[in-house]
Design an enzyme around this catalytic site. Structure first.
Site, PDB file in Angstrom:
ATOM      1  N   ILE B 468       0.842  -1.204   0.000  1.00 39.49           N
ATOM      2  CA  ILE B 468       0.000   0.000   0.000  1.00 39.49           C
ATOM      3  C   ILE B 468       0.876   1.253   0.000  1.00 39.49           C
ATOM      4  O   ILE B 468       0.466   2.315   0.451  1.00 39.49           O
ATOM      5  CB  ILE B 468      -0.974  -0.007   1.193  1.00 39.49           C
ATOM      6  CG1 ILE B 468      -0.235  -0.046   2.539  1.00 39.49           C
ATOM      7  CG2 ILE B 468      -1.906  -1.205   1.104  1.00 39.49           C
ATOM      8  CD1 ILE B 468      -1.150   0.128   3.750  1.00 39.49           C
ATOM      9  N   GLY B 469       2.091   1.064  -0.509  1.00 39.28           N
ATOM     10  CA  GLY B 469       3.046   2.167  -0.501  1.00 39.28           C
ATOM     11  C   GLY B 469       4.131   1.917   0.523  1.00 39.28           C
ATOM     12  O   GLY B 469       5.057   2.711   0.702  1.00 39.28           O
ATOM     13  N   GLY B 511       2.977  -5.779   8.685  1.00 47.09           N
ATOM     14  CA  GLY B 511       3.140  -6.347   7.350  1.00 47.09           C
ATOM     15  C   GLY B 511       4.576  -6.643   6.964  1.00 47.09           C
ATOM     16  O   GLY B 511       4.883  -7.722   6.452  1.00 47.09           O
ATOM     17  N   ASN B 618      14.859  -2.293   4.696  1.00 39.97           N
ATOM     18  CA  ASN B 618      15.301  -1.423   3.610  1.00 39.97           C
ATOM     19  C   ASN B 618      15.227   0.017   4.123  1.00 39.97           C
ATOM     20  O   ASN B 618      14.146   0.587   4.258  1.00 39.97           O
ATOM     21  CB  ASN B 618      14.386  -1.603   2.387  1.00 39.97           C
ATOM     22  CG  ASN B 618      14.793  -0.701   1.227  1.00 39.97           C
ATOM     23  OD1 ASN B 618      15.352   0.379   1.415  1.00 39.97           O
ATOM     24  ND2 ASN B 618      14.520  -1.145   0.012  1.00 39.97           N
ATOM     25  N   THR B 621      13.000   2.614   1.973  1.00 39.48           N
ATOM     26  CA  THR B 621      11.536   2.554   2.036  1.00 39.48           C
ATOM     27  C   THR B 621      11.047   2.724   3.476  1.00 39.48           C
ATOM     28  O   THR B 621       9.988   3.307   3.709  1.00 39.48           O
ATOM     29  CB  THR B 621      11.010   1.231   1.450  1.00 39.48           C
ATOM     30  OG1 THR B 621      11.659   0.132   2.097  1.00 39.48           O
ATOM     31  CG2 THR B 621      11.263   1.152  -0.031  1.00 39.48           C
ATOM     32  N   GLN B 625       8.358   5.489   5.008  1.00 35.79           N
ATOM     33  CA  GLN B 625       7.219   5.211   5.887  1.00 35.79           C
ATOM     34  C   GLN B 625       7.218   6.177   7.058  1.00 35.79           C
ATOM     35  O   GLN B 625       6.174   6.697   7.455  1.00 35.79           O
ATOM     36  CB  GLN B 625       7.311   3.768   6.408  1.00 35.79           C
ATOM     37  CG  GLN B 625       6.822   2.751   5.418  1.00 35.79           C
ATOM     38  CD  GLN B 625       5.328   2.860   5.237  1.00 35.79           C
ATOM     39  OE1 GLN B 625       4.558   2.522   6.121  1.00 35.79           O
ATOM     40  NE2 GLN B 625       4.910   3.372   4.116  1.00 35.79           N
ATOM     41  N   VAL B 690       7.798   0.062  11.282  1.00 35.62           N
ATOM     42  CA  VAL B 690       7.995   1.486  11.536  1.00 35.62           C
ATOM     43  C   VAL B 690       6.862   2.367  11.014  1.00 35.62           C
ATOM     44  O   VAL B 690       6.776   3.535  11.363  1.00 35.62           O
ATOM     45  CB  VAL B 690       9.313   2.014  10.918  1.00 35.62           C
ATOM     46  CG1 VAL B 690      10.502   1.379  11.594  1.00 35.62           C
ATOM     47  CG2 VAL B 690       9.355   1.772   9.416  1.00 35.62           C
ATOM     48  N   GLY B 691       5.997   1.786  10.179  1.00 30.98           N
ATOM     49  CA  GLY B 691       5.028   2.600   9.450  1.00 30.98           C
ATOM     50  C   GLY B 691       4.052   3.340  10.353  1.00 30.98           C
ATOM     51  O   GLY B 691       3.512   4.373   9.975  1.00 30.98           O
ATOM     52  N   GLU B 692       3.818   2.809  11.526  1.00 34.41           N
ATOM     53  CA  GLU B 692       2.904   3.484  12.442  1.00 34.41           C
ATOM     54  C   GLU B 692       3.660   4.166  13.571  1.00 34.41           C
ATOM     55  O   GLU B 692       3.238   5.200  14.084  1.00 34.41           O
ATOM     56  CB  GLU B 692       1.880   2.481  12.981  1.00 34.41           C
ATOM     57  CG  GLU B 692       1.057   1.890  11.830  1.00 34.41           C
ATOM     58  CD  GLU B 692      -0.160   1.126  12.265  1.00 34.41           C
ATOM     59  OE1 GLU B 692      -0.196   0.633  13.403  1.00 34.41           O
ATOM     60  OE2 GLU B 692      -1.094   1.008  11.455  1.00 34.41           O
TER      61      GLU B 692
END
Ligand code: FES
Ligand code: FES
Lengths: 213, 732
Positions: B468-469, B511, B618, B621, B625, B690-692
Site C-alpha cells: 500500500i506504498g 506487514g 530497507n 523505504t 514510511q 515502523v510505518g505506524e
C-alpha cells in the site's frame, strides 16, 4: 485552447451541462430537474481531436467528459490519476500546450487542437525521464497514486520558473524567480501526497533542477 | 514454520540484499503510470459498465419511498441496485454498518443505491435522478453529550487497575490533572475506494483496492452469501490505505451487485465527497490524564481514561492503551469507555489507539515536566522501564527509548532550547522546540508465501500480501534474493491475489516483518528441496551468488531446476514469545516550529525522528514510511478535523478542499535516524515495523514546540491559530 463552445452545441446548453458536471452532488437551484432531464434524453456528443504524447487522437465524447476521463477511460492512458475529480488534489495533472493543468477541471471538448503530455509521454520504464528517475532514486513516492501528477507538475513547474513566472513565494514580481526550495514547495502545493513523500519529492525535483537551497 | 524460540544466526544475517537502501522494484511502473490500480483494469474484462453510488441524505432513520423512474429512463442506464433488488445481504465480520442501506439507514452517505450505466457521465447524471424519501430518527452525534453512556469495552481493553491509583495520586507530592480532545480524522488516501467486479457464472472476481485480501474474501462471501471459494480478489496496487482499506467497503459490494444485475462487468469508485461519510474514519476522543510524582520526578500514579463513540457494532478507539506500557509507575489506571454514536463508522487509522493516545499523553508529560521543573527528556528518561510495568515479570524484547531520546537531543541541538516559553524570537517569528516519545506495539500475524525456482534460475514469489506504498514488493524481493543467494533483479514478486497463499496483509505495522518472515519460511523449504535435488543434504549448504555450495562442491542454483521448476510453500506461525516478552517499537520525535507573533500562524521548520524498531529491512523505504507518518502527524497537530454537524449528524468538510491535509509548503526537510539493532524475539527477520511508529507522538511534539515558542498550551486538537491567538506573548 478553444474558448468557444464546440460546433453543434448551443452556448446555453454547453453551460448547463458544464454546470451540472461541476456540481455532481446537488443540482444548482436555477436548473429545474425537468429541464435537466430533458437535456439528458440524448447526451450531447462532440468530436474532438487533440494530440496526446505526440500522437493525434480523434474522439467522440460526451460533452461532460473531462479531459481526465477522456485520457483514462477512452484512451486507456491511466497514468493520470483521479483523486478527487474536483480540482482539489493534483493527481490528474497533465501538461497541455506547455502548461500544467488539472485535467479533471477541463472538458475534453474544450481541448480541441491541444497538445497534451501525460506521464506516459514523459518517459517509460525503459527510457525514464530524468524526473521519473529522480523520483525513484529519492523515493519520492510510496503508494504511487499521486506520483504521475507530481511528476508532470514538477516538470512544468521548473519550466514556469525558467520562464520567469512568479509565484506566491517569489520575493518580487519583476525579478526572475529562483530555483530554491521555497519556490518548489509553493509551486508543488497543489499536488497532495497523503503518503507524505514531500521531503523526498522536493529532493528529487531539486536534483533535476540542480537547485542550490 | 513455527517461530517459538528466539532467532539465531540465519541466512538473512548476511545482509547482502536485506538492509540495503535499494530503490523500489516497482518504481519504474509507478513513476511512468504503468502500474494499474483497481479502477484501471481495462484489460481485465470486456464491456465494463460504470456504477455511481447514491448516498443517504440522512444520518439515521428509514427509507420510506424510492422513486427510480426518472433515473431508469435516463440515457444509458442499465440497472439500479437498491436494497429492494439486491437480495438478502449479510454483513461482513469487519463491518459495523451494512454496506447497502434500506429500509434502515445507519449513517449519512451510507449507500442507498448504485446506478449502472454505459458511461461514467450517464451513471453520475442518472444518480441525481434517484429520489429517496426518508423518515428521520433522532440520532446521537455529540461525543461530549453521550460520554457518560460509555461502557467498558471488555473484549478490547478491560480496565487496567494496577496498585492503588486513587491513594497514590492523593498522596503524590506533585499532581497533574487535565482533559484533552482529539477530533475525528479522515484517512483521505489519494486513491478513492474502487472496484471492478465481474461474474463468470456463480464465480465473482473483484479487482479492488484492499489491504487485507483474506479478510476481505471472507467478508465479501459473508455479505453476498457466497462460498469463499467462489470469490477472488485481485489488488496489485493500492493508492494508499492507512487503515481505510482494511475492510471491504460499499464499492466492492455495489460493484458485485451491479454486475450481477446488469450482466456486465461493473466498476465503481467512490466519489471523493462521498468518502469521508461513507467509509470509516479515526474516531474522536476525549481523554483525561492524571499524573502523580515525587518532587524529584518519579511517577507514582498514572491514570489515562478515554472516551470514544461508535455505531452499535463498532469498536472503541484504544487511546489509553499506550499508558499501559510507556512509563514506569506502581499505581495505574488505564480505561476506555465506548459511547453510542450515530455518525459514520469509526475504525482503524494509522496507529489506532497509540496515535490519538500519544497526542495527549505526550503533551501531559511535557506539562508535568514543567511542573516538576525538569527537562522533558530528563523526565522521560527518569521514568523509563525495561519491563511491562503491569506484569513486571515480562521484559521488553528490546527497548531503547532512552537512546532514541538522547541521540535525537544531540542531533537536533536540544541544548539550544530555552525552557521558558515565548523567549526565542527571530524577527516576526517565535521559535520553539518540542519533543515526544513514541511507542507502537509489534503485532505478529501468521503469514504465508509460495516461492519457485524457475528453470532459468530465477525466483518467483507469490503471496496475497499487499503493497500500500509500504515497500512490500521490494522487501519481499530482497528477502527472497538473500535467502536464495541471487540478485535482486532475478526475483519477481506477485502480490495481492487471493489465489496466492494467505499472508499477514498490511495493517498494524505488522506487514513488513510478518510477510517477509513468511517468505523466509517458504525459502527455507525451497532451499531444502534444492539441496535434496542436488544431493547436498549432508551439512549446511550456502546459497550465494547464484550458486549452492557445500564444502568444496559448488553448483549453479539453476541446475536444481534443470528438469522443471521447484516450488515450495510455507507460512510463519508465531508461538507465544509474545506472551513472555512485551514486543514494541520505540521512537523519539523532535520538532521545531516558528509561530507568527502577530497572526499565530504555525510553520514547522525542522523535524527529526529517531526509531528503535529492530532490523530495518530497507532503510530507504522504511525512512519513507516514517516521514510519511510524520507528515500525517503534522496534519493531526495543525489542521486535520472532520467537522461534525451535530444536528444532522455528518462530517461537513467531506472533500479535500474542506478536510485539510499537509501539502508541500507545510512540510520541511525531515530527518530519520534508525538505531542499529536486531530483535531476535520478533521473527527470523529480527525486524519489527515502523510505518505506524512514525506517527506516534509527532503531533504532541508539534504541540509542545508551539507551547515552547509561544506559551500557548492547546489541549484540543487541531491547534489552529484561533486557539493560540489569545495566548501569544505581548507584541512589544
Ligand atoms: S483529480 Fe483533478 S485535482 Fe484531484
Ligand atoms: S505516493 Fe501515495 S499519495 Fe503520494
Amino acid at each position: 485552447m478553444n474558448d468557444h463552445p464546440p460546433s453543434g452545441l448551443s452556448r446555453r446548453r454547453f453551460l448547463i451541462l458544464g454546470a451540472v458536471t461541476a456540481t455532481a452532488f446537488a443540482l444548482p437551484p436555477f436548473i429545474s430537474l425537468k429541464a435537466y432531464a430533458a437535456h439528458l434524453e440524448q447526451p450531447a456528443m462532440a468530436n474532438v481531436t487533440f494530440e496526446v504524447n505526440g500522437k493525434p487522437q480523434a474522439l467522440e465524447v460526451d460533452n461532460r467528459t473531462t479531459l481526465l476521463d477522456a485520457l483514462r477511460e477512452h484512451l486507456h492512458l491511466t497514468g493520470s490519476k483521479k483523486g478527487c475529480d474536483h480540482g482539489q488534489c493534483g493527481a490528474c495533472t497533465v501538461i497541455v500546450d506547455g502548461r500544467r493543468i488539472n485535467s479533471c477541471l477541463t472538458l475534453a471538448v474544450m481541448q480541441d487542437g491541444a497538445k497534451v503530455t501525460t506521464v506516459e509521454g514523459l518517459g517509460l520504464p525503459d527510457r525514464l525521464h530524468p524526473m521519473q528517475a529522480a523520483f525513484i532514486k529519492h523515493d519520492g513516492y510510496q503508494c504511487g497514486y499521486c506520483t504521475p501528477g507530481q511528476i508532470c507538475s514538477a516538470v512544468a513547474a521548473l519550466k514556469e520558473i525558467r520562464d520567469g513566472i512568479p509565484s506566491h513565494a517569489s520575493p518580487s514580481l519583476t525579478e526572475p524567480p529562483q530555483l530554491i526550495t521555497s519556490e518548489l514547495q509553493e509551486r508543488m502545493s497543489g499536488n497532495i501526497c497523503r503518503c507524505g513523500a514531500y521531503s523526498n519529492i522536493i529532493e528529487a525535483i531539486s536534483e533535476v533542477a540542480e537547485v542550490s537551497a | 514454520m513455527k517461530f517459538d524460540t528466539p532467532a539465531t544466526t540465519n541466512p538473512i544475517d548476511r545482509l547482502k540484499v536485506i538492509g540495503q537502501p535499494t530503490d523500489r522494484i516497482e518504481g519504474p511502473l509507478k513513476t511512468c503510470g504503468q502500474a494499474p490500480y483497481a479502477y484501471e483494469q481495462h484489460e481485465a474484462a470486456q464491456h465494463q459498465a460504470y456504477g455511481f453510488m447514491v448516498g443517504s441524505a440522512i444520518a439515521k432513520g428509514r427509507i420510506t419511498r424510492m422513486d427510480l423512474d426518472q433515473a431508469r429512463a435516463a440515457p444509458g442506464v442499465l440497472a439500479i441496485v437498491t436494497a429492494a433488488n439486491a437480495g438478502k445481504l449479510g454483513k461482513g465480520k469487519y463491518n459495523a454498518a451494512h454496506l447497502l442501506a434500506g429500509p434502515e439507514v445507519q449513517h449519512y452517505h451510507q449507500a442507498v443505491a448504485l446506478v449502472v450505466a454505459e458511461t461514467f457521465e450517464q451513471a453520475r447524471a442518472a444518480a441525481q435522478l434517484v429520489h429517496v424519501e426518508y423518515s428521520v430518527d433522532k440520532g446521537r452525534f455529540d461525543l461530549a453529550a453521550v460520554r457518560d453512556q460509555g461502557v467498558e469495552p471488555k473484549d478490547e481493553l478491560p480496565d487496567v487497575r494496577h496498585g492503588d491509583f486513587d491513594t497514590a495520586f492523593a498522596a503524590a507530592a506533585v499532581q497533574f490533572d487535565q482533559t484533552y480532545s482529539t477530533p475525528d480524522q479522515s484517512h483521505a488516501m489519494m486513491e478513492p475506494h474502487a472496484t471492478l467486479a465481474a461474474w463468470q457464472g456463480d464465480h465473482l472476481t473483484l479487482w479492488t483496492s484492499n489491504q487485507m485480501i483474506a479478510w476481505s474474501v471472507g467478508d465479501i462471501a459473508a455479505t453476498l452469501g457466497l462460498p469463499k471459494d467462489k470469490v477472488r480478489l485481485i489488488s496489485p496496487y493500492i493508492g494508499g490505505g492507512f487503515g481505510g482499506k482494511l475492510f471491504i467497503r460499499a464499492d466492492a459490494i455495489l460493484a458485485a451487485l451491479g454486475a450481477r444485475l446488469a450482466s456486465r462487468p461493473v466498476k465503481v469508485a467512490l466519489a471523493r465527497p462521498q468518502m469521508a461519510n461513507n467509509t470509516t474514519h479515526r474516531p474522536a476522543t476525549l481523554q483525561r490524564i492524571r499524573l502523580g510524582a515525587t518532587t524529584d520526578g518519579k511517577l507514582t500514579a498514572i491514570a489515562h481514561e478515554g472516551w470514544s463513540g461508535n455505531l452499535a457494532e463498532g469498536k472503541v478507539e484504544l487511546a489509553a492503551q499506550p499508558s499501559q506500557l510507556l512509563y514506569a509507575g506502581e499505581n495505574r489506571l488505564v480505561s476506555m469507555r465506548l459511547a453510542p454514536l450515530d455518525l459514520p463508522e469509526g475504525n482503524a487509522m494509522r496507529a489506532p489507539g497509540e496515535a490519538p493516545g500519544l497526542m495527549v499523553l505526550e503533551i501531559a508529560m511535557d506539562e508535568m515536566a514543567e511542573k516538576l521543573k525538569l527537562d522533558p527528556i530528563q523526565f522521560r528518561i527518569l521514568n523509563d522501564t525495561q519491563v511491562d510495568p503491569v506484569k513486571t515479570e515480562r521484559p521488553f524484547s528490546r527497548r531503547r527509548l532512552i537512546e532514541c531520546l538522547q541521540t535525537g537531543a544531540e542531533h537536533f541541538g536540544w541544548d539550544k532550547r530555552n525552557a521558558t516559553p515565548g523567549t526565542r524570537r527571530e524577527g516576526r517569528w517565535l521559535i520553539g522546540m518540542g519533543v515526544a516519545a513514541a511507542i507502537r506495539n509489534n503485532l505478529l500475524v501468521k503469514s504465508g508465501a509460495k516461492v519457485r525456482l524457475e528453470r532459468d534460475g530465477k525466483i518467483t514469489v507469490e503471496t496475497d500480501m499487499t503493497d500500500i506504498g509500504t515497500g512490500s514488493y521490494t522487501i519481499i524481493a530482497q528477502t527472497a534474493a538473500e535467502m536464495m543467494g541471487v540478485e535482486l533483479a532475478d526475483v519477481t514478486v506477485h502480490l495481492g491475489d487471493s489465489n496466492f497463499p494467505v499472508s499477514s496483509g498490511s495493517g498494524g505495522q505488522f506487514g513488513a516483518n510478518c510477510s517477509t518472515a513468511g517468505v523466509y519460511a517458504a525459502c527455507m523449504k525451497l532451499r531444502e528441496a534444492v539441496t535434496k535435488k542436488l544431493g547436498m543434504t549432508e551439512g549446511e549448504a550456502v546459497f550465494a551468488e547464484g550458486h549452492v555450495q557445500l564444502g568444496s562442491r559448488q553448483v549453479p542454483l539453476r541446475n536444481a531446476a534443470q528438469n522443471g521448476a521447484i516450488e515450495a510453500e510455507d507460512s510463519i506461525e508465531f508461538a507465544d514469545l509474545a506472551k513472555q516478552y512485551q514486543q514494541s517499537t520505540f521512537g523519539a520525535h523532535f520538532v521545531e516550529v516558528a509561530v507568527d507573533a502577530f497572526t499565530g500562524e504555525v510553520r514547522v521548520r525542522r523535524m527529526l525522528a529517531v526509531c528503535s524498531a529492530g532490523r530495518i529491512l530497507n532503510p530507504k523505504t522504511a525512512r519513507s514510511q516514517v516521514i510519511g507518518a510524520m507528515t500525517m502527524g503534522v496534519g493531526a497537530a495543525l489542521m486535520e478535523e472532520l467537522a461534525v454537524d451535530k444536528r444532522l449528524g455528518f462530517f461537513v468538510n467531506h472533500d479535500l478542499a474542506g478536510y485539510e491535509v499537509p501539502v508541500h509548503a507545510d512540510i520541511p526537510h525531515q530527518e530519520v535516524i534508525f538505531l542499529d539493532e536486531t530483535d531476535p524475539i520478533s521473527s527470523p527477520m529480527k525486524a519489527k515495523g515502523v510505518g505506524e511508529l512514525g506517527i506516534c507522538g509527532v503531533s504532541a511534539a508539534v504541540a509542545n514546540a508551539i507551547y515552547n515558542a509561544t506559551g500557548a498550551r492547546v489541549r484540543e486538537y487541531p491547534i489552529t491559530l484561533d486557539k493560540i491567538l489569545d495566548s501569544l506573548p505581548p507584541m512589544i
